[in-house]
Scaffold this motif. Structure first.
Motif, PDB file in Angstrom:
ATOM      1  N   SER A 172       0.847  -1.187   0.000  1.00 44.13           N
ATOM      2  CA  SER A 172       0.000   0.000   0.000  1.00 44.13           C
ATOM      3  C   SER A 172       0.885   1.239   0.000  1.00 44.13           C
TER       4      SER A 172
ATOM      5  N   TYR B   2      -2.067   0.730  -4.665  1.00 45.89           N
ATOM      6  CA  TYR B   2      -1.439  -0.575  -4.429  1.00 45.89           C
ATOM      7  C   TYR B   2      -0.371  -0.861  -5.485  1.00 45.89           C
TER       8      TYR B   2
ATOM      9  N   GLU C 101      -9.685  -8.230  10.471  1.00 45.31           N
ATOM     10  CA  GLU C 101      -9.103  -6.884  10.367  1.00 45.31           C
ATOM     11  C   GLU C 101      -8.917  -6.220  11.732  1.00 45.31           C
TER      12      GLU C 101
ATOM     13  N   ASP D 175       1.338   2.518   8.879  1.00 46.60           N
ATOM     14  CA  ASP D 175       0.374   3.465   8.316  1.00 46.60           C
ATOM     15  C   ASP D 175      -0.841   3.476   9.224  1.00 46.60           C
TER      16      ASP D 175
ATOM     17  N   GLU E  53      -4.239   3.113   9.355  1.00 49.84           N
ATOM     18  CA  GLU E  53      -5.337   2.636   8.527  1.00 49.84           C
ATOM     19  C   GLU E  53      -6.447   2.134   9.432  1.00 49.84           C
TER      20      GLU E  53
ATOM     21  N   ALA F  57     -11.761  -0.725   7.565  1.00 50.97           N
ATOM     22  CA  ALA F  57     -12.227  -0.865   6.175  1.00 50.97           C
ATOM     23  C   ALA F  57     -11.054  -0.917   5.194  1.00 50.97           C
ATOM     24  N   ALA F  58     -10.026  -0.106   5.449  1.00 48.02           N
ATOM     25  CA  ALA F  58      -8.868  -0.073   4.547  1.00 48.02           C
ATOM     26  C   ALA F  58      -8.100  -1.397   4.605  1.00 48.02           C
ATOM     27  N   ILE F  59      -7.986  -1.963   5.789  1.00 42.88           N
ATOM     28  CA  ILE F  59      -7.283  -3.241   5.934  1.00 42.88           C
ATOM     29  C   ILE F  59      -8.070  -4.354   5.247  1.00 42.88           C
TER      30      ILE F  59
ATOM     31  N   ASP G  69     -10.077  -4.000   2.722  1.00 40.09           N
ATOM     32  CA  ASP G  69      -9.916  -3.754   1.292  1.00 40.09           C
ATOM     33  C   ASP G  69      -8.575  -4.322   0.795  1.00 40.09           C
ATOM     34  N   HIS G  70      -7.532  -4.079   1.577  1.00 39.88           N
ATOM     35  CA  HIS G  70      -6.191  -4.550   1.202  1.00 39.88           C
ATOM     36  C   HIS G  70      -6.135  -6.073   1.181  1.00 39.88           C
TER      37      HIS G  70
ATOM     38  N   TYR H 159      -7.972  -7.260  -1.913  1.00 38.26           N
ATOM     39  CA  TYR H 159      -7.192  -6.985  -3.131  1.00 38.26           C
ATOM     40  C   TYR H 159      -6.037  -7.983  -3.271  1.00 38.26           C
TER      41      TYR H 159
END
Ligand code: AP5
Length: 190
Positions: A94, A99, A123, A139, A141, A144-146, A148-149, A152
């Protein structure tokens, strides 16, 4: 080259290094040997020599072309190892501009992995593990961001599998169940 190449990935703080180290210790007692390589450390050593960074958390904020060139150098070093090897790295990194593929074509073609492992957990557990690790510049985060990662990373692992024919194994490293993760990893690597 000879020997098995197993790439082990997971978002920062999921505990992949913890699982790898314990698994390698258990395997050693059984007489199964793997060389363990931390891809980030390989990149970091080159980046330090070139005076580009002072700590490993600065790397993902370098210009994209610099990160790619460090990646390529690390992959070439690892490709030369002719024995069972574990590569501790990232499916994707990230970065401020989105990404970055951890294993783009030029890395995959050098390394030719047999298996890609995704170490995952909930998460909220990752968030908690990051917050309790004071040695790193993590970072900031949210949940939700974790999430998402992690999602992905699965898509990217699928595309790496399409490119190379490697298998993709998902190993859960849940709170209080580290032993389960280790035993799954040992079975996979044995
Ligand atoms: P890297 O060195 O891989 O750093 P990282 O992503 O921050 O990963 P860590 O090793 O810190 O976390 P971990 O998931 O292994 O967790 P740990 O075991 O420590 O990469 C550094 C940099 O290199 C990247 O940022 C990037 O710039 C670069 N890089 C690397 N590969 C690249 C690539 N292919 N392309 C481009 N750039 C690349 O555990 C964390 C905590 O959780 C610990 O406190 C531990 O005790 C705890 N814990 C673990 N398991 C459990 C459990 N089951 N229950 C409770 N707690 C647990």
């Amino acid at each position: 080259s000879t020997g098995r190449k197993v790439v082990i990935t997971g978002v920062p703080g999921v505990g992949k290094t913890t699982v790898i180290n314990a698994s390698l210790e258990a395997l050693k007692e059984e007489g199964v040997d793997y060389t363990s390589i931390n891809f980030g450390t390989c990149m970091f050593e080159v980046a330090c020599e070139q005076g580009k960074v002072h700590d490993r958390d600065e790397m993902r904020r370098l210009d994209q072309d610099i990160q790619c060139s460090l990646q390529k150098t690390a992959a070439q070093v690892i490709a030369r190892i002719n024995e069972n090897v574990i590569i501790d790295t990232h499916c994707t990194v990230s970065t401020p501009s989105g990404y970055l593929a951890g294993l783009p074509a030029w890395v995959l073609n050098e390394m030719r992995p047999d298996i890609i492992v995704l170490v995952e957990t909930d998460e909220d557990q990752i968030l908690k593990r990051r917050l309790s690790d004071m040695s790193r510049q993590r970072d900031m985060e949210g949940y939700a961001a974790i999430k998402d990662h992690q999602r992905y990373n699965r898509y990217m692992a699928a595309s790496y599998s399409m490119m190379t024919g490697c298998t993709v194994k998902i190993i859960k490293n849940l709170d209080y169940l580290l032993d389960n993760a280790i035993s799954e990893m040992v079975t996979l690597l044995r």
